[in-house]
Design a protein around this motif. Structure first.
Motif, short mmCIF file in Angstrom:
data_model
loop_
_atom_site.label_atom_id
_atom_site.label_comp_id
_atom_site.label_asym_id
_atom_site.label_seq_id
_atom_site.Cartn_x
_atom_site.Cartn_y
_atom_site.Cartn_z
N LEU A 46 0.82 -1.21 0.00
CA LEU A 46 0.00 0.00 0.00
C LEU A 46 0.86 1.26 0.00
O LEU A 46 0.57 2.22 -0.72
CB LEU A 46 -0.93 -0.02 1.22
N ASP A 47 1.94 1.26 0.79
CA ASP A 47 2.74 2.48 0.89
C ASP A 47 3.57 2.76 -0.36
O ASP A 47 4.20 3.81 -0.47
CB ASP A 47 3.61 2.48 2.14
N GLU A 48 3.57 1.84 -1.31
CA GLU A 48 4.23 2.08 -2.60
C GLU A 48 3.30 2.70 -3.62
O GLU A 48 3.75 3.07 -4.72
CB GLU A 48 4.79 0.76 -3.15
N CYS A 49 2.03 2.84 -3.30
CA CYS A 49 1.08 3.45 -4.22
C CYS A 49 1.29 4.97 -4.26
O CYS A 49 1.50 5.59 -3.22
CB CYS A 49 -0.35 3.13 -3.79
N TRP A 50 1.18 5.53 -5.43
CA TRP A 50 1.49 6.95 -5.60
C TRP A 50 0.59 7.84 -4.74
O TRP A 50 1.05 8.84 -4.19
CB TRP A 50 1.43 7.36 -7.07
N LEU A 51 -0.68 7.49 -4.63
CA LEU A 51 -1.59 8.34 -3.86
C LEU A 51 -1.36 8.20 -2.36
O LEU A 51 -1.57 9.15 -1.59
CB LEU A 51 -3.04 8.02 -4.22
N ALA A 56 0.82 10.62 2.61
CA ALA A 56 1.82 10.45 3.67
C ALA A 56 2.69 11.70 3.79
O ALA A 56 3.06 12.11 4.90
CB ALA A 56 2.68 9.23 3.38
N GLN A 57 3.01 12.31 2.67
CA GLN A 57 3.82 13.54 2.68
C GLN A 57 3.08 14.69 3.35
O GLN A 57 3.70 15.67 3.77
CB GLN A 57 4.21 13.92 1.26
N ARG A 58 1.78 14.56 3.48
CA ARG A 58 0.96 15.60 4.12
C ARG A 58 0.52 15.21 5.52
O ARG A 58 -0.34 15.86 6.11
CB ARG A 58 -0.25 15.90 3.21
N GLY A 59 1.11 14.14 6.05
CA GLY A 59 0.88 13.76 7.43
C GLY A 59 -0.31 12.86 7.67
O GLY A 59 -0.63 12.56 8.83
N TRP A 60 -0.97 12.40 6.60
CA TRP A 60 -2.08 11.49 6.77
C TRP A 60 -1.58 10.11 7.19
O TRP A 60 -0.53 9.66 6.74
CB TRP A 60 -2.84 11.33 5.46
N VAL A 61 -2.35 9.46 8.03
CA VAL A 61 -2.11 8.07 8.37
C VAL A 61 -3.23 7.25 7.75
O VAL A 61 -4.39 7.37 8.13
CB VAL A 61 -2.06 7.84 9.90
#
Length: 212
Positions: A46-51, A56-61
């Motif tokens: 999941l963490d390899e998906c572009w979205l 994640a760069q905006r602090g979302w978990v």
């Protein structure tokens, strides 16, 4: 089957959804592979998906979840990225997206998939072609799913893949997290000439309708 210059792309991210188990996804994917398609399968976390990276760069978990969860929407938006990866790797003339679990729909048989691809091989799309449950609406409400695109099947000229993905990125990062078909519908609103949407439903007509 043999197609001269056509590539089918699918992909899978494991979410361990209560909606459909990992084993069920693998069974449907094996059935798809067994048809003998010119197929490439992408798999990643999941963490390899572009979205996911965008949020994640905006602090979302983003917590992994099942159907219609934030994680589900992120994975669904990976479709256009996987199409681009397939085109870059294999340089086809026509590229097709099929959901990995498309054969969970009982009315869809392997022959429908084969006949669909044979049609595309003989009549390559000149636009992004997709089955549609209803016309593109004037307004897309992101709190609910819009079925102007059925979602599980899309074919397009390989030269359109990068454009389609760039538009998906632009739309998805400018709006609330939603279904990928909502994002695609917004693109079709702005660029109707780039799409051919043919009437269908979530059954074999997603494949048979291309020839209508």
């Amino acid at each position: 089957m043999r197609c001269s210059d056509l590539l089918v792309v699918t992909g899978y991210v494991r979410l361990d959804s209560p909606h459909r188990s990992h084993d069920a996804y693998m069974d449907y994917l094996r059935q798809l592979v067994a048809i003998g398609l010119p197929l490439v399968v992408f798999s990643q976390s999941l963490d390899e998906c572009w979205l996911h990276r965008h949020y994640a760069q905006r602090g979302w978990v983003i917590v992994p979840g099942g159907k219609d969860s934030q994680a589900y929407h992120i994975v669904q938006h990976e479709k256009t990225a996987w199409l681009c990866r397939g085109v870059r790797a294999f340089s086809p003339r026509t590229v097709v997206w099929l959901d990995a679990s498309i054969l969970h729909i009982e009315s869809i048989r392997p022959r429908h998939v084969v006949e669909y691809l044979e049609h595309l091989d003989q009549h390559p799309p000149d636009r992004i072609a997709a089955p549609s449950c209803h016309p593109v609406p004037a307004v897309v409400h992101d709190h609910g799913v819009c079925w102007a695109f059925c979602g599980g099947v899309v074919s397009l000229p390989a030269t359109d893949a990068e454009w389609f993905h760039a538009e998906a990125v632009r739309e998805a990062t400018a709006a609330p997290l939603t279904w990928e078909v909502n994002t695609w519908t917004k693109i079709a609103q702005r660029h109707p000439h780039r799409f051919r949407l043919y009437p269908a439903d979530h059954n074999e007509s997603m494949f048979t309708g291309i020839a209508a």
